[in-house]
Motif scaffolding. Structure first.
Motif, PDB file in Angstrom:
ATOM      1  N   GLU A   1       0.842  -1.200   0.000  1.00 51.58           N
ATOM      2  CA  GLU A   1       0.000   0.000   0.000  1.00 51.58           C
ATOM      3  C   GLU A   1       0.872   1.242   0.000  1.00 51.58           C
ATOM      4  N   LEU A   2       0.568   2.146  -0.940  1.00 52.82           N
ATOM      5  CA  LEU A   2       1.295   3.405  -1.067  1.00 52.82           C
ATOM      6  C   LEU A   2       0.340   4.546  -0.742  1.00 52.82           C
ATOM      7  N   THR A   3       0.675   5.325   0.278  1.00 56.78           N
ATOM      8  CA  THR A   3      -0.143   6.469   0.681  1.00 56.78           C
ATOM      9  C   THR A   3       0.533   7.737   0.196  1.00 56.78           C
ATOM     10  N   ARG A   4      -0.210   8.534  -0.539  1.00 54.66           N
ATOM     11  CA  ARG A   4       0.365   9.726  -1.185  1.00 54.66           C
ATOM     12  C   ARG A   4      -0.472  10.948  -0.853  1.00 54.66           C
ATOM     13  N   THR A   5       0.196  12.057  -0.613  1.00 51.28           N
ATOM     14  CA  THR A   5      -0.477  13.324  -0.368  1.00 51.28           C
ATOM     15  C   THR A   5      -0.671  14.034  -1.697  1.00 51.28           C
ATOM     16  N   HIS A   6      -1.925  14.224  -2.072  1.00 50.58           N
ATOM     17  CA  HIS A   6      -2.248  14.897  -3.334  1.00 50.58           C
ATOM     18  C   HIS A   6      -2.719  16.306  -3.011  1.00 50.58           C
ATOM     19  N   THR A   7      -1.938  17.279  -3.480  1.00 51.39           N
ATOM     20  CA  THR A   7      -2.220  18.670  -3.143  1.00 51.39           C
ATOM     21  C   THR A   7      -2.494  19.464  -4.401  1.00 51.39           C
ATOM     22  N   THR A   8      -3.579  20.207  -4.377  1.00 48.00           N
ATOM     23  CA  THR A   8      -3.893  21.155  -5.445  1.00 48.00           C
ATOM     24  C   THR A   8      -3.877  22.557  -4.866  1.00 48.00           C
ATOM     25  N   SER A   9      -4.203  23.513  -5.700  1.00 48.68           N
ATOM     26  CA  SER A   9      -4.222  24.903  -5.231  1.00 48.68           C
ATOM     27  C   SER A   9      -5.326  25.157  -4.222  1.00 48.68           C
TER      28      SER A   9
END
Length: 910
Positions: A621-629
């Protein structure tokens, strides 16, 4: 008359000698010597023998070497004068923001840091050939040959010396060399067959005056051979405002010579140290201008300045510049015409800077060079020779050419890092490589081309095999508050926290006041934070600290990564993010790692030391922080780890900053679990168990009970139960402490005996839980499934032999153990122990059965004749809480104390 005079002289000399010898052993004074010479030779020998005096010291015999010593005339000064104290206070006021200035001292004054104690002349000076003889000097003449005689001749006031049988000889104005020549010539001319040897005897004393800014000005009697410096020593030197560079000698009101003591102190030039004559005045004028020199010079101090001296002259006074100085960027602090300080930059490597005229009040500071290396390669970690190396056009294999010769046996050959600076701000990037392949295959892409200031890090494959004694000693030496250290790491979860505080506040708060691995001895939170900060600063300076570099080969993976992770966290911003990733689960080294260039899933697995046994490779399992404006979100992504490890580039996902990867555990995977069976079973020992296996299964595998077994008293111990019991005991101790405190401040509370209450509380806090779980082996033997127990790792079963005793404990007259007799009741056993004491609670008597359970009859057991006791039981008579000040929790406390004692007795055979 002559005899009477002799007796008077002898009595006076003896009394004087006795008096002086009673005080201390000293060198005979000129007065003693003169009196001694007037005695007959036999009396001289007797006095010398009686008082232990060398006759040659008194008689001045030319046949013996004269032992003449210089009396102690100067002792250390006791206190500063008022002017000096005021000067020191003024210096502190002026320079209170500069510790270097406060530490500077006046150069040369320590040479005369004494105080005169006597006015005795200096007598241990050798007589030079150009010494000008004069009235009062003693000439020793030894004649040998046809006749042998010895004379001590004193030069008269008219400048003549009387030689027996030869008449007067004028020696006025002659040097000692000329005198020897003249007397030898005269003796040779007037005598036949006689040779002569002429030496100087006692020298005349002269009186001089020391004036001006001397420490003890005044009139002094000194040897006629004394010079300016010897006169200064006699007077204790100069005071705090006296000049060392212009000591003057005046004779008859005219200046006849001057001495710059800096010539003597700095260059050993004593040419200006002229001999003094009677009546001379040694005058010490006040000090001239002062200039201070600090920084990277050999002898920082405050120096006296003469006219037209340059900065180069002042630096030479300070013994020159140190090796690690940076003279191009030196500075002078100087007062301008407006009374304000100004800074003048000087280049001490140029003629212009060296020829700058120094002025009074200047403060010259020579700056230090940088500790940074311009282009050195730093190698740390699991290598044979960690340290700094010269950079040239080279690769990793050029710095570490051999696996066996340059790497430690414990080195990880699959994971290494190159840390590279990418700009002038010191920002870094990391490059990952495989050390084994880089060394054995120089043409592979793993053999990275190095650049100036690169850092190469080689990690240990396992952190558990390193001897960290020297490293721990260094940490304890530098951080005094550290009392002890774990053997495996200076840092633990605090490193994992770096950069991930926002993801898990519980982790961040848990390690706010500690660094795992550092044992803090009852310190406050502020002290703990200070210790953590000091240890972290040490590791952050790893690549520049020579001691840490030397010991880096025993550091753990987390310690070596700490300065890199810290730097990457600091340089992170909203545009690029924090270039670190984390991995957890079934890997050898879970934790935080730098995100290397183009790193993928397999690179992170290699960084963590590879997978452990039991890792589930079909999915991670890969947990990723997805950030937009507008918003930030957490995304979970499944990774086919098996495909990625087998080279499938589609599944081998490229990582991004702040990614967290979890390696799962294979379903139904279990580590090795064991239980132990002891006592009366046919095959006692340690047994491996599988998940779900029960106590009856293991008993069957152990062959069942022997004929001597007593299943009713079996003891079953479980670690999880022990930990839970220990928590409950601590909770009860805290509650009891609050109850005692409440009774102390309550208005209507009954008074309690605090000494006994505190003793009870101490006993409770010192209790160690046992973890005994009550089991019913008899019911299990009958096949009742509800009596069976599912086993856990490290469980212990003890089946004792047949019990034949019953114990009675607690508040009885005579606590003891009795032989079990079938048919006896509880009351019978209590009677056999003398019955309850006055403070025993008869209404709460209970029985701890052999299997660990507690029997608490509804009615008073004391009168219940039907209550039967079994072998192995323990009868407890508890403390009456009403008797003990009616403290609410005491009944629970006493019960725990008694029950624990019984439990310890039961498991003592395990």
């Amino acid at each position: 008359m002559l005899h009477k005079t002799k007796n008077v002289l002898l009595a006076g000399l003896s009394a004087f000698i006795i008096l002086t010898t009673q005080v201390q052993a000293i060198t005979p004074t000129p007065q003693m010597i003169e009196q001694f010479k007037q005695l007959p030779k036999s009396e001289q020998e007797r006095v010398a023998r009686q008082y232990g005096i060398d006759p040659s010291m008194l008689s001045g015999s030319a046949n013996n070497a004269v032992n003449v010593s210089n009396p102690t005339v100067v002792e250390p000064r006791q206190n500063q004068s008022n002017e000096q104290q005021q000067s020191a206070r003024k210096s502190e006021f002026d320079f209170n923001q500069d510790s270097d200035k406060n530490q500077l001292k006046r150069f040369g004054y320590e040479m005369f840091a004494g105080e005169p104690t006597t006015f005795a002349p200096v007598t241990d000076v050798p007589v030079p050939s150009d010494y000008m003889v004069g009235p009062g000097d003693v000439i020793k003449v030894q004649l040998y040959g046809k006749e042998s005689n010895e004379y001590s001749l004193t030069i008269n006031r008219d400048g003549t010396v009387q030689i027996p049988d030869l008449g007067p000889v004028s020696v006025a104005g002659l040097s000692f060399a000329d005198l020897r020549q003249e007397l030898s010539k005269r003796i040779k001319q007037q005598t036949i067959g006689i040779e002569s040897n002429i030496t100087m005897g006692e020298l005349r004393s002269i009186r001089i005056f020391i004036a001006g800014d001397a420490y003890k000005p005044g009139s002094y009697t000194v040897s006629s051979l004394s010079t300016i410096t010897q006169a200064l020593f006699v007077a204790g030197g100069v005071n705090e405002i006296g000049s060392l560079r212009n000591v003057q000698v005046k004779r008859g009101g005219k200046l006849v010579g001057s001495l710059d003591l800096y010539d003597l102190l700095l260059r050993g030039d004593a040419s200006g140290d002229i001999n003094l004559r009677s009546g001379d005045v040694v005058f010490i004028p006040s000090i001239g201008g002062l200039v201070s020199v600090a920084g990277e010079v050999q002898r920082p101090a405050i120096y006296e300045l003469k006219k037209h001296e340059t900065i180069a002259d002042v630096i030479n006074m300070a013994a020159g510049i140190k090796q690690d100085a940076y003279p191009k960027n030196s500075s002078i602090e100087r007062y301008n015409a407006n009374g304000l300080k100004t800074i003048i930059n000087v280049d001490l490597t140029s003629d212009k800077g060296n020829n700058t005229i120094a002025k009074a009040g200047d403060y010259i500071r020579v700056k230090s060079a940088s500790n940074q290396y311009e282009d050195a390669i730093t190698v740390v970690g699991a290598v044979v020779r960690p340290g700094k190396y010269q950079w040239k056009q080279q690769r990793i294999s050029d710095v570490l050419p051999s696996i066996w010769g340059d790497l430690l046996l414990s080195a990880d050959l699959d994971y290494g890092l190159v840390v590279r600076e990418i700009n002038k701000h010191g920002d870094i990037e990391t490059l990952q490589f495989a050390p084994g392949e880089a060394i054995t295959s120089p043409n592979s892409i793993q053999n990275i081309v190095l650049q100036p200031r690169d850092k190469i890090i080689i990690f240990n494959f396992s952190d558990d095999t390193q001897n960290r004694f020297e490293l721990n000693s260094l940490v304890k030496k530098r951080v005094s508050k550290v009392k002890s250290l774990k053997s495996d790491s200076l840092l633990d979860a605090d490193l994992f926290k770096a950069g991930f505080e926002t993801l898990d506040n519980t982790v961040a708060s848990k390690y706010t006041n500690q660094i795992a691995g550092v044992a803090l001895n009852e310190q406050t939170s502020e002290e703990q934070t200070l210790v953590s900060s000091e240890v972290a600063k040490m590791l952050s300076n790893l690549f520049e600290d020579r001691d840490l570099i030397k010991l880096s080969n025993v550091m753990s993976r987390k310690e070596l990564l700490y300065p890199i992770v810290t730097k990457l966290t600091q340089q992170g911003n909203s545009q690029h993010g924090i270039l670190i990733v984390a991995i957890a689960g079934k890997v050898r080294h879970p934790g935080v790692y730098p995100l290397t260039n183009s790193a993928k899933v397999t690179d992170l697995v290699k960084a963590a030391g590879g997978l452990l046994e039991g890792a589930y490779i079909e999915r991670a399992e890969l947990t990723r922080t997805h950030t937009t404006s507008a918003v930030s979100d957490i995304i979970h992504q499944q990774v086919n780890l098996s495909a990625a490890l087998n080279g499938n580039q589609q599944d081998n996902i490229e990582l991004k900053g702040r990614d967290m990867m979890t390696i799962l555990t294979t379903p139904d995977w279990q580590e090795r679990k064991v239980v132990e069976v002891k006592g009366e079973v046919k095959f006692p020992g340690t047994y491996n168990i599988r998940r779900g296996e029960t106590l009856s299964d293991v008993i069957a595998r152990a062959g069942g009970y022997t004929e001597f077994a007593y299943p009713s008293a079996a003891v079953f111990v479980r670690e999880s139960v022990r930990m839970q019991e220990q928590i409950e005991i601590k909770k009860l101790a805290d509650q009891l402490r609050r109850d005692i405190a409440t009774r102390g401040v309550s208005k209507d509370g009954l008074s309690i005996n605090y000494s006994e209450a505190q003793l009870m509380l101490t006993d409770l806090e010192n209790i160690k839980a046992v973890g005994r779980l009550v089991i019913d082996l008899n019911a299990l033997e009958l096949g009742i499934k509800e009596a069976d127990v599912q086993l856990e790792d490290s469980d212990v079963l003890y089946v004792p032999t047949i019990k034949q005793t019953v114990a009675v404990m607690g508040e009885v007259q005579h606590p003891s153990t009795h032989r079990f007799k079938d048919g006896l009741t509880l009351g019978d056993y209590l009677d056999m122990s003398g019955g309850p004491r006055e403070r025993g609670d008869e209404d709460r008597v209970y029985v701890i059965k052999a299997d660990g359970s507690v029997m608490m009859p509804a009615q008073s057991i004391w009168f219940n004749t039907d209550s039967q006791i079994s072998a192995g039981d323990t009868v407890i008579v508890p403390l009456d809480t009403e008797y003990k000040d009616n403290l609410t929790l005491w009944s629970q406390v006493t019960q725990i104390l008694y029950n624990t004692a019984v439990a310890f007795a039961a498991v003592s055979g395990i």
